[in-house]
Motif scaffolding. Structure first.
Motif, PDB file in Angstrom:
ATOM      1  N   GLU A  67      -3.814  -7.057   9.007  1.00  0.00           N
ATOM      2  CA  GLU A  67      -3.828  -5.497   8.889  1.00  0.00           C
ATOM      3  C   GLU A  67      -2.758  -5.402   7.602  1.00  0.00           C
ATOM      4  N   LEU A  68      -1.653  -6.169   7.842  1.00  0.00           N
ATOM      5  CA  LEU A  68      -0.639  -6.087   6.888  1.00  0.00           C
ATOM      6  C   LEU A  68      -1.029  -6.358   5.232  1.00  0.00           C
ATOM      7  N   TYR A  69      -1.687  -7.444   5.274  1.00  0.00           N
ATOM      8  CA  TYR A  69      -2.501  -7.816   3.920  1.00  0.00           C
ATOM      9  C   TYR A  69      -3.273  -6.831   3.378  1.00  0.00           C
ATOM     10  N   PHE A  70      -3.888  -6.260   4.312  1.00  0.00           N
ATOM     11  CA  PHE A  70      -4.998  -5.411   3.943  1.00  0.00           C
ATOM     12  C   PHE A  70      -4.480  -3.942   3.373  1.00  0.00           C
ATOM     13  N   ARG A  71      -3.472  -3.598   3.963  1.00  0.00           N
ATOM     14  CA  ARG A  71      -2.726  -2.277   3.478  1.00  0.00           C
ATOM     15  C   ARG A  71      -2.247  -2.444   2.348  1.00  0.00           C
ATOM     16  N   THR A  72      -1.436  -3.704   1.939  1.00  0.00           N
ATOM     17  CA  THR A  72      -0.932  -3.830   0.700  1.00  0.00           C
ATOM     18  C   THR A  72      -1.980  -3.910  -0.465  1.00  0.00           C
ATOM     19  N   LEU A  73      -3.144  -4.184  -0.356  1.00  0.00           N
ATOM     20  CA  LEU A  73      -4.431  -3.926  -1.217  1.00  0.00           C
ATOM     21  C   LEU A  73      -4.898  -2.653  -1.554  1.00  0.00           C
ATOM     22  N   PHE A  74      -4.116  -1.630  -1.052  1.00  0.00           N
ATOM     23  CA  PHE A  74      -4.213  -0.242  -1.371  1.00  0.00           C
ATOM     24  C   PHE A  74      -3.021   0.538  -1.838  1.00  0.00           C
ATOM     25  N   ASP A  75      -2.141  -0.252  -2.039  1.00  0.00           N
ATOM     26  CA  ASP A  75      -0.839   0.705  -2.897  1.00  0.00           C
ATOM     27  C   ASP A  75      -1.224   0.678  -4.250  1.00  0.00           C
ATOM     28  N   PRO A  76      -1.238   1.903  -4.886  1.00  0.00           N
ATOM     29  CA  PRO A  76      -1.550   2.170  -6.081  1.00  0.00           C
ATOM     30  C   PRO A  76      -0.813   1.536  -7.196  1.00  0.00           C
ATOM     31  N   GLU A  77       0.525   1.323  -7.160  1.00  0.00           N
ATOM     32  CA  GLU A  77       1.178   0.534  -8.102  1.00  0.00           C
ATOM     33  C   GLU A  77       0.886  -1.142  -7.981  1.00  0.00           C
ATOM     34  N   THR A  78       0.807  -1.684  -6.790  1.00  0.00           N
ATOM     35  CA  THR A  78       0.299  -3.103  -6.833  1.00  0.00           C
ATOM     36  C   THR A  78      -1.138  -3.422  -7.286  1.00  0.00           C
ATOM     37  N   ARG A  79      -1.992  -2.387  -7.007  1.00  0.00           N
ATOM     38  CA  ARG A  79      -3.528  -2.358  -7.687  1.00  0.00           C
ATOM     39  C   ARG A  79      -3.361  -2.237  -9.080  1.00  0.00           C
ATOM     40  N   ARG A  80      -2.600  -1.583  -9.792  1.00  0.00           N
ATOM     41  CA  ARG A  80      -2.555  -1.372 -11.279  1.00  0.00           C
ATOM     42  C   ARG A  80      -2.028  -2.677 -11.627  1.00  0.00           C
ATOM     43  N   LEU A  81      -0.781  -3.193 -11.210  1.00  0.00           N
ATOM     44  CA  LEU A  81      -0.112  -4.335 -11.679  1.00  0.00           C
ATOM     45  C   LEU A  81      -0.985  -5.692 -11.677  1.00  0.00           C
ATOM     46  N   THR A  82      -1.811  -5.594 -10.586  1.00  0.00           N
ATOM     47  CA  THR A  82      -2.551  -6.895 -10.340  1.00  0.00           C
ATOM     48  C   THR A  82      -4.273  -6.881 -11.123  1.00  0.00           C
ATOM     49  N   GLY A  83      -4.225  -5.269 -11.498  1.00  0.00           N
ATOM     50  CA  GLY A  83      -5.716  -5.165 -12.063  1.00  0.00           C
ATOM     51  C   GLY A  83      -6.810  -5.325 -10.838  1.00  0.00           C
ATOM     52  N   THR A  84      -6.520  -4.863  -9.592  1.00  0.00           N
ATOM     53  CA  THR A  84      -7.452  -4.855  -8.594  1.00  0.00           C
ATOM     54  C   THR A  84      -8.108  -3.590  -8.834  1.00  0.00           C
ATOM     55  N   ALA A  85      -9.569  -3.683  -8.715  1.00  0.00           N
ATOM     56  CA  ALA A  85     -10.404  -2.357  -9.159  1.00  0.00           C
ATOM     57  C   ALA A  85     -11.198  -2.288  -7.849  1.00  0.00           C
TER      58      ALA A  85
END
Length: 192
Positions: A30-48
């Motif tokens: 759950e912790l890891y899942f939630r971090t994948l939806f932080d907008p800034e984390t997604r932008r910096l890692t290029g997660t689309a």
């Protein structure tokens, strides 16, 4: 209540002054899942892509069985709060090389040296325990803070992959950086 029912302290695989690195487990889904939806984390890692909990649980399970890499969570020593993750991956035993990646999730934890310390812990593990010769990483050109962090830790820029990421209606370059074992030893293992 027996002694097994009491909460055990977290396992600390690698420990620094401010942070420690611990194995990820299915309990962290759950912790890891939630971090994948932080907008800034997604932008910096290029997660689309978007992920569901089942996919993340499977990912964690696969990573725990993967002998070519090591995925660890970054936690604060003072309170055990998880603030990010770091991975040594794609280890090649013949070439003695690997790729490293790191993410510090919240802006409140960035710029405090936590990422630099986590990188140094993992580099020490990679060069000292895994006997690697070369560790590389990629960082998107728009992530200037991460570039400075990697340079301060001792990574050197090798080249630029042009237009490698399409994110938010634009193409972005990726910068390839690396560190060799002798560079690491010269920088961090000098005789006192």
């Amino acid at each position: 209540m027996n002694h097994l029912d009491q909460a055990l302290p977290p396992v600390r695989l690698l420990e620094g002054e401010q942070v420690y690195l611990r194995p990820i487990s299915l309990e962290d889904t759950e912790l890891y899942f939630r971090t994948l939806f932080d907008p800034e984390t997604r932008r910096l890692t290029g997660t689309a892509r978007s992920f569901n909990r089942e996919f993340i649980a499977g990912y964690i399970e696969r990573k725990s069985q993967d002998q070519s890499g090591l995925l660890l969570l970054i936690a604060l020593r003072e309170n055990d709060n998880v603030i990010g993750d770091i991975a040594l991956q794609d280890m090649d035993a013949l070439s003695r090389s690997a790729n490293i990646r790191i993410a510090i999730n919240d802006a409140e934890h960035q710029g405090k040296g936590y990422g630099s310390e986590a990188l140094r812990l993992m580099l020490d593990y990679g060069f000292g325990i895994c006997n690697l010769h070369r560790i590389e990483l990629n960082v998107y050109a728009y992530n200037e803070r991460a570039q400075r962090c990697y340079e301060n830790v001792g990574f050197r820029q090798e080249g630029v992959q042009r237009d490698v990421l399409f994110y938010n209606h634009q193409y972005h370059d990726s910068i390839l950086m690396s560190m060799l074992e002798d560079e690491y030893r010269e920088r961090y293992l000098k005789p006192q």
